[in-house]
Design a protein around this motif. Structure first.
Motif, mmCIF file in Angstrom:
data_model
loop_
_atom_site.group_PDB
_atom_site.id
_atom_site.type_symbol
_atom_site.label_atom_id
_atom_site.label_comp_id
_atom_site.label_asym_id
_atom_site.label_seq_id
_atom_site.Cartn_x
_atom_site.Cartn_y
_atom_site.Cartn_z
ATOM 1 N N ILE A 271 0.842 -1.199 0.000
ATOM 2 C CA ILE A 271 0.000 0.000 0.000
ATOM 3 C C ILE A 271 0.879 1.252 0.000
ATOM 4 O O ILE A 271 0.576 2.228 -0.679
ATOM 5 N N SER A 272 1.984 1.220 0.724
ATOM 6 C CA SER A 272 2.929 2.343 0.693
ATOM 7 C C SER A 272 3.435 2.568 -0.720
ATOM 8 O O SER A 272 3.493 3.704 -1.203
ATOM 9 N N TYR A 273 3.800 1.483 -1.399
ATOM 10 C CA TYR A 273 4.268 1.598 -2.788
ATOM 11 C C TYR A 273 3.189 2.211 -3.672
ATOM 12 O O TYR A 273 3.465 3.052 -4.520
ATOM 13 N N LYS A 274 1.963 1.774 -3.470
ATOM 14 C CA LYS A 274 0.844 2.290 -4.269
ATOM 15 C C LYS A 274 0.678 3.794 -4.037
ATOM 16 O O LYS A 274 0.485 4.553 -4.986
ATOM 17 N N ILE A 275 0.747 4.216 -2.793
ATOM 18 C CA ILE A 275 0.613 5.647 -2.472
ATOM 19 C C ILE A 275 1.742 6.437 -3.124
ATOM 20 O O ILE A 275 1.510 7.439 -3.799
ATOM 21 N N PHE A 276 2.978 5.978 -2.949
ATOM 22 C CA PHE A 276 4.121 6.693 -3.511
ATOM 23 C C PHE A 276 4.119 6.672 -5.042
ATOM 24 O O PHE A 276 4.615 7.598 -5.675
ATOM 25 N N SER A 277 3.550 5.638 -5.637
ATOM 26 C CA SER A 277 3.537 5.559 -7.104
ATOM 27 C C SER A 277 2.593 6.588 -7.731
ATOM 28 O O SER A 277 2.675 6.859 -8.918
ATOM 29 N N GLU A 278 1.717 7.159 -6.934
ATOM 30 C CA GLU A 278 0.804 8.190 -7.445
ATOM 31 C C GLU A 278 1.435 9.586 -7.474
ATOM 32 O O GLU A 278 0.861 10.520 -8.011
ATOM 33 N N LEU A 279 2.641 9.730 -6.925
ATOM 34 C CA LEU A 279 3.288 11.042 -6.851
ATOM 35 C C LEU A 279 4.012 11.392 -8.144
ATOM 36 O O LEU A 279 4.529 10.511 -8.825
ATOM 37 N N ILE B 30 7.228 13.436 -10.104
ATOM 38 C CA ILE B 30 8.668 13.348 -9.831
ATOM 39 C C ILE B 30 9.076 14.261 -8.672
ATOM 40 O O ILE B 30 9.769 13.837 -7.752
ATOM 41 N N ARG B 31 8.656 15.503 -8.727
ATOM 42 C CA ARG B 31 9.043 16.461 -7.684
ATOM 43 C C ARG B 31 8.544 16.007 -6.312
ATOM 44 O O ARG B 31 9.272 16.023 -5.329
ATOM 45 N N SER B 32 7.291 15.575 -6.242
ATOM 46 C CA SER B 32 6.720 15.128 -4.967
ATOM 47 C C SER B 32 7.414 13.868 -4.453
ATOM 48 O O SER B 32 7.632 13.716 -3.251
ATOM 49 N N LEU B 33 7.760 12.974 -5.363
ATOM 50 C CA LEU B 33 8.457 11.745 -4.972
ATOM 51 C C LEU B 33 9.834 12.078 -4.388
ATOM 52 O O LEU B 33 10.226 11.524 -3.355
ATOM 53 N N CYS B 34 10.535 13.008 -5.003
ATOM 54 C CA CYS B 34 11.844 13.430 -4.474
ATOM 55 C C CYS B 34 11.691 14.103 -3.116
ATOM 56 O O CYS B 34 12.498 13.878 -2.209
ATOM 57 N N MET B 35 10.659 14.918 -2.957
ATOM 58 C CA MET B 35 10.426 15.577 -1.668
ATOM 59 C C MET B 35 10.049 14.557 -0.602
ATOM 60 O O MET B 35 10.490 14.656 0.546
ATOM 61 N N ALA B 36 9.264 13.558 -0.967
ATOM 62 C CA ALA B 36 8.877 12.516 -0.016
ATOM 63 C C ALA B 36 10.102 11.706 0.415
ATOM 64 O O ALA B 36 10.206 11.295 1.575
ATOM 65 N N ALA B 37 11.037 11.518 -0.492
ATOM 66 C CA ALA B 37 12.237 10.737 -0.183
ATOM 67 C C ALA B 37 13.108 11.396 0.883
ATOM 68 O O ALA B 37 13.851 10.716 1.583
ATOM 69 N N VAL B 38 13.007 12.703 1.024
ATOM 70 C CA VAL B 38 13.813 13.392 2.034
ATOM 71 C C VAL B 38 12.997 13.751 3.279
ATOM 72 O O VAL B 38 13.480 14.449 4.154
ATOM 73 N N THR B 39 11.767 13.263 3.352
ATOM 74 C CA THR B 39 10.905 13.555 4.492
ATOM 75 C C THR B 39 11.385 12.880 5.767
ATOM 76 O O THR B 39 11.510 13.510 6.805
ATOM 77 N N CYS B 40 11.639 11.604 5.678
ATOM 78 C CA CYS B 40 12.131 10.870 6.852
ATOM 79 C C CYS B 40 12.833 9.607 6.379
ATOM 80 O O CYS B 40 12.742 9.221 5.206
ATOM 81 N N ARG B 41 13.523 8.967 7.302
ATOM 82 C CA ARG B 41 14.328 7.794 6.963
ATOM 83 C C ARG B 41 13.482 6.641 6.417
ATOM 84 O O ARG B 41 13.852 5.996 5.435
ATOM 85 N N SER B 42 12.336 6.374 7.019
ATOM 86 C CA SER B 42 11.526 5.227 6.576
ATOM 87 C C SER B 42 10.967 5.456 5.171
ATOM 88 O O SER B 42 10.906 4.526 4.366
ATOM 89 N N TRP B 43 10.562 6.684 4.877
ATOM 90 C CA TRP B 43 10.069 6.979 3.532
ATOM 91 C C TRP B 43 11.207 6.868 2.523
ATOM 92 O O TRP B 43 11.033 6.351 1.430
ATOM 93 N N ASN B 44 12.368 7.360 2.906
ATOM 94 C CA ASN B 44 13.513 7.297 2.007
ATOM 95 C C ASN B 44 13.863 5.848 1.674
ATOM 96 O O ASN B 44 14.167 5.525 0.526
ATOM 97 N N GLU B 45 13.824 4.974 2.674
ATOM 98 C CA GLU B 45 14.140 3.565 2.438
ATOM 99 C C GLU B 45 13.169 2.939 1.450
ATOM 100 O O GLU B 45 13.570 2.221 0.542
ATOM 101 N N ILE B 46 11.882 3.206 1.629
ATOM 102 C CA ILE B 46 10.867 2.657 0.720
ATOM 103 C C ILE B 46 11.078 3.183 -0.696
ATOM 104 O O ILE B 46 11.102 2.426 -1.656
ATOM 105 N N ILE B 47 11.245 4.500 -0.820
ATOM 106 C CA ILE B 47 11.356 5.130 -2.144
ATOM 107 C C ILE B 47 12.680 4.769 -2.811
ATOM 108 O O ILE B 47 12.720 4.436 -3.997
#
Length: 152
Positions: A39-47, A49-66
């Motif tokens: 489900i996390s992958y599904k949520i992130f796949s809707e972002l 490019i810019r939003s995906l890059c911003m999400a990747a620097v939000t926190c460690r767990s998000w960065n690991e997933i992305i």
């Protein structure tokens, strides 16, 4: 003399008398830690490019997933491929991940697309071009741009 209804008095008293533990903010957990990875992958796949890059620097767990999900970058990379097919295919053939391929070619795609769409068709001199809107391109790319200009 103002009149205060009994109901208002009761509300004021109730709010003031809340126990201290009810006033504390509850600790909110990261959704990535709570929901299944799919489900996390599904949520992130809707972002985008810019939003995906911003999400990747939000926190460690998000960065690991992305960072560890090359699939999240594939669709964005294929969009860039529409403009930079040769470059994307070359990078993928060299074994670069979808993410690295996208990072290597995104800026070039943006600049090349601007040239191909005619954004710079009527410039009078190189000094008119903004330095930040340019990037190095190979001879084949310039050949494609020249062909597009000649067709206009």
């Amino acid at each position: 003399m103002q009149r205060t209804s009994k109901r208002n008095k009761q509300l004021r008293i109730t709010c003031k008398e809340l126990p201290p533990d009810k006033k504390k903010k509850e600790h909110i957990q990261d959704f990535v830690a709570i929901i299944p990875p799919e489900i996390s992958y599904k949520i992130f796949s809707e972002l985008d490019i810019r939003s995906l890059c911003m999400a990747a620097v939000t926190c460690r767990s998000w960065n690991e997933i992305i960072d560890n999900s090359d699939h999240l970058w594939k669709n964005h990379c294929l969009t860039v491929r529409a403009v930079c097919q040769r470059e994307i295919d070359c990078d993928r053939g060299s074994g670069y991940s979808w993410k690295v391929t996208l990072i290597r070619n995104y800026r070039k795609c943006t600049v090349k697309n601007a040239w191909l769409s005619g954004k710079y068709s009527n410039i009078q001199s190189f000094s008119v071009l903004q330095e930040k809107s340019m990037c190095p391109m190979d001879a084949e790319t310039w050949g494609e741009i020249l062909e597009a200009e000649l067709e206009r």
